[in-house]
Design a protein around this motif. Structure first.
Motif, PDB file in Angstrom:
ATOM      1  N   GLN A 112     -19.633   2.931   9.465  1.00 17.98           N
ATOM      2  CA  GLN A 112     -19.657   3.896  10.559  1.00 17.98           C
ATOM      3  C   GLN A 112     -20.028   5.293  10.069  1.00 17.98           C
ATOM      4  OE1 GLN A 112     -15.576   2.953  12.146  1.00 17.98           O
ATOM      5  NE2 GLN A 112     -16.718   2.704  14.036  1.00 17.98           N
ATOM      6  N   VAL A 113     -20.217   6.177  11.016  1.00 22.30           N
ATOM      7  CA  VAL A 113     -20.451   7.584  10.702  1.00 22.30           C
ATOM      8  C   VAL A 113     -19.309   8.080   9.810  1.00 22.30           C
ATOM      9  CG1 VAL A 113     -20.423   9.912  11.667  1.00 22.30           C
ATOM     10  CG2 VAL A 113     -21.804   8.125  12.758  1.00 22.30           C
ATOM     11  N   ARG A 150     -19.568   4.863  15.623  1.00 19.81           N
ATOM     12  CA  ARG A 150     -18.458   5.806  15.383  1.00 19.81           C
ATOM     13  C   ARG A 150     -17.243   5.406  16.174  1.00 19.81           C
ATOM     14  NH1 ARG A 150     -20.758  11.323  16.563  1.00 19.81           N
ATOM     15  NH2 ARG A 150     -22.769  10.364  16.205  1.00 19.81           N
TER      16      ARG A 150
END
Length: 255
Positions: A155-156, A255
């Motif tokens: 993820q981010v 995210r």
């Protein structure tokens, strides 16, 4: 493989996944040695969660520390199982309002999660390779490494963590092939969102949002779930070179 009376090493054993796993092997009659940093061991002793486990202060990135721990384990009984749970999960974007991602943070994450896992794997395999076999197939031991679903869908803000866990995942099949000649099986567990002390400190609303993203069962994973899977891998002698997602069918969003 029957682990009763055998030595087992679990890294990151003073808390979380490692502690649940170490305790589960101890309950089955194994002689369990848990590796962790001294400060983590001190907390475990204070909380009384070291029962049945011999905790050893060791840095998984240190050759000397790991060699000493393995020597202690093999003196007690043949080393049959090693589970690598030690790891860190720093969060930072490549470029953000705070500036560029710190190189030393990336290097530290790779060092602990990937290099540390390899360090324990290689030294444990060396010790296992000289031991007597335990069955007609010539099996000598089992090594389980811990990746993450971030290895597949980082993820981010997970660039360092995802890279380290991607490396652990990629090592799996190569290690299994390398060590097949010695009768050592190597498998990997890739957990999803696990119930940790850090997550318990978040708001109930945020925890519910995390659970809602998991198809089924719609709850956070538990350390006991990981321990159960680790035990199943050890007991099932035909599981080798595989990576097991333990995530309730979760596929991480950006995210």
């Amino acid at each position: 493989m029957d682990i009763k009376g055998a030595s087992v090493i679990v890294t990151g054993a003073a808390s979380g996944l490692g502690n649940a796993t170490a305790r589960s092997f101890a309950e089955k009659g194994a002689v369990v040695f848990g590796l962790d940093l001294q400060q983590s061991i001190d907390k475990a002793v204070e909380q009384g969660i070291d029962e049945g486990i011999t905790l050893i202060a060791a840095d998984v990135t240190s050759e000397d520390d790991v060699k000493a721990a393995i020597a202690r384990a093999t003196e007690a009984a043949p080393l049959r199982v090693v589970v690598n749970c030690a790891g860190i999960a720093p969060a930072a974007r490549i470029v953000s309002k705070k500036g560029v991602h710190a190189l030393d943070l990336f290097e530290t994450c790779i060092s602990v999660n990937l290099v540390g896992t390899f360090n324990v794997l290689r030294l444990a395999a060396e010790a296992m390779s000289t031991q007597d076999t335990v069955d007609e197939d010539g099996q000598r031991g089992v090594i389980i490494n811990t990746a993450s679903v971030a290895a597949y869908e980082g993820q981010v803000g997970q660039i360092a963590y995802a890279a380290s866990k991607g490396g652990v995942y990629s090592m799996g099949i190569c290690a299994a092939r390398d060590l097949a000649q010695f009768g050592i099986r190597v498998n990997t567990i890739a957990p999803g969102t696990i119930e940790t002390p850090m997550l318990k400190g978040l708001t109930e609303e945020f925890q519910k949002s995390l659970e809602a993203a998991i198809p089924f069962p719609s709850r956070l994973g538990r350390p006991s779930d990981y321990a159960q899977l680790a035990n199943a891998i050890v007991e099932h002698d035909y599981l080798n070179g595989e990576s097991f997602r333990m995530d309730g069918a979760l596929r991480m969003a950006p995210r």
